[in-house]
Write an enzyme that holds these catalytic residues in place. Structure first.
Site, mmCIF file in Angstrom:
data_model
loop_
_atom_site.group_PDB
_atom_site.id
_atom_site.type_symbol
_atom_site.label_atom_id
_atom_site.label_comp_id
_atom_site.label_asym_id
_atom_site.label_seq_id
_atom_site.Cartn_x
_atom_site.Cartn_y
_atom_site.Cartn_z
ATOM 1 N N ARG A 19 0.808 -1.228 0.000
ATOM 2 C CA ARG A 19 0.000 0.000 0.000
ATOM 3 C C ARG A 19 0.841 1.277 0.000
ATOM 4 N NH1 ARG A 19 -3.750 -1.514 4.862
ATOM 5 N NH2 ARG A 19 -2.117 -3.056 5.162
ATOM 6 N N GLY A 84 3.540 -15.470 6.524
ATOM 7 C CA GLY A 84 2.985 -15.028 7.803
ATOM 8 C C GLY A 84 4.036 -14.748 8.854
ATOM 9 N N THR A 85 3.589 -14.049 9.895
ATOM 10 C CA THR A 85 4.523 -13.626 10.940
ATOM 11 C C THR A 85 5.099 -14.814 11.709
ATOM 12 O OG1 THR A 85 2.557 -13.235 12.304
ATOM 13 C CG2 THR A 85 3.546 -11.308 11.260
ATOM 14 N N GLY A 146 -4.946 -6.950 15.068
ATOM 15 C CA GLY A 146 -5.321 -8.078 15.911
ATOM 16 C C GLY A 146 -5.820 -7.575 17.256
HETATM 17 C C1 UD1 Z 1 0.270 -8.433 12.675
HETATM 18 C C2 UD1 Z 1 -0.436 -9.211 13.767
HETATM 19 C C3 UD1 Z 1 -1.599 -8.378 14.303
HETATM 20 C C4 UD1 Z 1 -1.071 -7.060 14.834
HETATM 21 C C5 UD1 Z 1 -0.283 -6.353 13.750
HETATM 22 C C6 UD1 Z 1 0.386 -5.132 14.307
HETATM 23 C C7 UD1 Z 1 -0.188 -11.496 13.070
HETATM 24 C C8 UD1 Z 1 -0.867 -12.677 12.507
HETATM 25 N N1 UD1 Z 1 -0.922 -10.423 13.202
HETATM 26 O O1 UD1 Z 1 -0.674 -8.147 11.662
HETATM 27 O O2 UD1 Z 1 -2.246 -9.075 15.348
HETATM 28 O O3 UD1 Z 1 -2.137 -6.256 15.283
HETATM 29 O O4 UD1 Z 1 0.750 -7.220 13.230
HETATM 30 O O5 UD1 Z 1 0.970 -4.401 13.273
HETATM 31 O O6 UD1 Z 1 0.977 -11.540 13.406
HETATM 32 N N2 UD1 Z 1 6.208 -9.947 8.063
HETATM 33 C C9 UD1 Z 1 7.217 -10.778 7.674
HETATM 34 N N3 UD1 Z 1 6.926 -11.941 7.052
HETATM 35 C C10 UD1 Z 1 5.658 -12.312 6.821
HETATM 36 C C11 UD1 Z 1 4.603 -11.463 7.219
HETATM 37 C C12 UD1 Z 1 4.907 -10.288 7.855
HETATM 38 O O7 UD1 Z 1 8.392 -10.460 7.879
HETATM 39 O O8 UD1 Z 1 5.477 -13.389 6.261
HETATM 40 C C13 UD1 Z 1 6.548 -8.698 8.730
HETATM 41 C C14 UD1 Z 1 6.068 -7.460 7.989
HETATM 42 O O9 UD1 Z 1 7.078 -6.989 7.121
HETATM 43 C C15 UD1 Z 1 5.840 -6.492 9.149
HETATM 44 C C16 UD1 Z 1 5.437 -7.392 10.295
HETATM 45 O O10 UD1 Z 1 5.873 -8.684 9.960
HETATM 46 O O11 UD1 Z 1 7.020 -5.812 9.493
HETATM 47 C C17 UD1 Z 1 3.928 -7.404 10.503
HETATM 48 O O12 UD1 Z 1 3.315 -7.844 9.321
HETATM 49 P P1 UD1 Z 1 1.962 -7.207 8.808
HETATM 50 O O13 UD1 Z 1 1.508 -7.963 7.613
HETATM 51 O O14 UD1 Z 1 2.060 -5.751 8.742
HETATM 52 O O15 UD1 Z 1 1.055 -7.516 10.062
HETATM 53 P P2 UD1 Z 1 -0.294 -8.268 10.094
HETATM 54 O O16 UD1 Z 1 -0.124 -9.685 9.738
HETATM 55 O O17 UD1 Z 1 -1.274 -7.473 9.348
#
Ligand code: UD1
Ligand code: CA
Length: 479
Positions: A19, A84-85, A146
């Site tokens: 975005r 995913g995280t 979350g």
């Molecule tokens: C995540 C949390 C959510 C929380 C939010 C806060 C999970 C499932 N959810 O949301 O509860 O409120 O963060 O911002 O964890 N990233 C990776 N690899 C991945 C996915 C993400 O490195 O496969 C990194 C992203 O670059 C970012 C961070 O993890 O720096 C969070 O990822 P993002 O997709 O923004 O968070 P959500 O999954 O939406």
């Protein structure tokens, strides 16, 4: 001998940040002197960690190159596909198979977080003897974040994503910041149990909490004192909101330390810049990069300093400056442009509409008006007249000009480099100086002036000029 339990920071920075709609990865977007990731790494290094691991994925080469340059102590780990995280942290731990102690997880896009807040999270984590502790925040608009689901006893039951939440859960205003502390061994075990059976088909790091809680391990919550510290950013509008919050925090810090900011709302100070008490910054000014402003100096209004040193008592007014040093009590501006290598000694002056590059001004030297000074050394107390050009470029190479101590260069002169005007020498106004002027000599290259009498009346009859000339030439009659 007992060793303190080790602390490892894992920074999640593999996401694309679609975005943002930018060719630059989200975590490398700039914010007041550092990238988003740079701010998070600064937190990591402030909390006394043994190791920092950064999970990279999207544009891993670019993010990796940034790390090599800005944080060589950090270890990048590649998450080739962003599943995913939970998947991201699992990959980070797989790269350190014998890790024990505490794992702190930070998000690469949460730049306002302070080390104090992470320390508070760690204190709660340790006090509770928790397997996992989440940093939560109470917010008015939880958006897509979350939610923290607490049981009747107030303890954490689970963290649910917006997309998986029930209508009731979506009304919860306590959100997951994405910042956590974990016991490394229990985290590794729980990560092995994650499923992708959820709305996004991803491995959720957040599910670790429910897994550990159901196994009877204590899990804890630290509510952030300032919710805005936990804000991430997904698009440029959110980034600009963070920029304003960070600006206000930085400005407040400097004001509390004794700096006078006349209009903090239009003053932008990079986190990498420094100011001394009693420095003054007037409105619409930016103090950027490694710039510093000493006590008693006045910067602005309408001034941009990039990597510029402003010494005690100096004044820089309506000026753009990159890589310059403005000495004690020196003055610059208005409307001037200082480029790299410009160094002004004590009480020297660069006035209005002057461009200077790689130029040294000695103590009390003056370049007051409309001048280009490129590749020059100007001695103490020398004076450069209005409209002087230091012609440093012959179309092929740059050359140097030296003006000696207390020399005087008349207005509208061209000094054609390489050339030297000796100490105490004068240059007549309007000269083009290509040969050295020895100390104490006058250099002059002008043609003799001749006046053609009555020219206007003959060549421009009937003009206003001719009428004015005629009126001026009438000899008053005597009584
Ligand atoms: C995540 C949390 C959510 C929380 C939010 C806060 C999970 C499932 N959810 O949301 O509860 O409120 O963060 O911002 O964890 N990233 C990776 N690899 C991945 C996915 C993400 O490195 O496969 C990194 C992203 O670059 C970012 C961070 O993890 O720096 C969070 O990822 P993002 O997709 O923004 O968070 P959500 O999954 O939406
Ligand atoms: Ca997401």
């Amino acid at each position: 001998m007992s060793q303190a339990p080790s602390r490892t920071v894992v920074v999640l920075a593999a996401g694309e940040g679609k975005r943002m709609r930018s060719a630059t990865p989200k975590v490398l977007q700039p914010l007041l002197g550092r990238t988003l990731l740079g701010h998070v790494l600064a937190v990591a290094s402030a909390i006394n960690t043994d190791r920092t691991v950064v999970v990279v994925g999207h544009k891993a080469d670019e993010v990796g190159a940034f790390l090599a340059e800005a944080a060589p102590q950090a270890t990048p780990v590649l998450q080739a596909e962003q599943n995913g995280t939970g998947h991201a942290v699992r990959i980070a731990l797989d790269a350190s198979p014998d890790l024990t102690g505490t794992v702190v997880v930070l998000s690469g896009d949460v730049p306002l977080l302070r080390p104090e807040t992470v320390e508070a999270l760690l204190a709660t984590h340790e006090r509770a003897g928790a397997a996992a502790t989440v940093l939560s925040a109470e917010v008015a608009e939880p958006g897509g974040l979350g939610r923290i689901v607490r049981g009747a006893d107030g303890n954490l039951q689970r963290i649910v994503e917006q997309k998986d939440a029930s209508a009731e859960e979506r009304r919860i205003r306590e959100i997951n910041s994405g910042i956590y502390a974990f016991d490394a061994v229990l985290l590794r075990e729980a990560l092995g149990k994650l499923s992708t059976d959820n709305a996004q088909g991803e491995e959720y790091l957040t599910d670790v909490f429910a897994i550990l809680a159901s196994q009877g391990h204590p899990v804890a919550i630290e509510v952030a004192e300032f919710a805005f510290e936990t804000l991430g950013c997904n698009d440029r509008a959110e980034l600009s909101r963070l920029r304003v919050l960070m600006r206000d925090r930085v400005n407040e810090g400097w004001m509390r330390s004794g700096v006078l900011l006349l209009d903090p709302a239009t003053t932008w100070i990079d986190v990498t810049a420094t100011l001394e008490p009693d420095a003054v910054v007037d409105q619409n000014s930016q103090i950027l990069g490694s710039s510093s402003v000493a006590r008693g100096a006045v910067v602005g209004p309408d001034t941009t300093l990039i990597d510029t040193v402003v010494a005690e008592g100096a004044t820089v007014l309506r000026t753009h400056s990159i890589g310059a040093v403005v000495g004690p009590s020196a003055t610059v501006g208005p409307f001037s442009f200082l480029r790299p290598g410009t160094r002004l000694a004590r009480q020297s002056k660069i006035g209005g509409f002057v461009e200077a590059k790689n130029a040294e001004l000695g103590e009390g030297a003056k370049v007051p008006h409309l001048t280009y000074v490129g590749d020059a050394t100007i001695g103490a107390r020398a004076n450069i007249g209005a409209g002087t050009i230091f012609a440093n470029y012959d179309g092929v190479k740059k050359s140097h000009t030296t003006v000696g101590e207390a020399a005087f260069v008349g207005s509208d002169t061209v000094l054609i480099a390489p050339v030297e005007v000796g100490p105490g020498a004068y240059v007549a106004a309007g000269s083009a100086i290509a040969k050295d002027v020895p100390a104490g000599s006058l250099g002059v290259t002008r043609a003799q002036q001749r006046n053609v009498e009555g020219w206007t009346a003959r060549k421009r009859p009937g003009t206003v000029s001719a009428a004015a000339a005629e009126a001026a030439n009438i000899t008053p009659e005597q009584d």
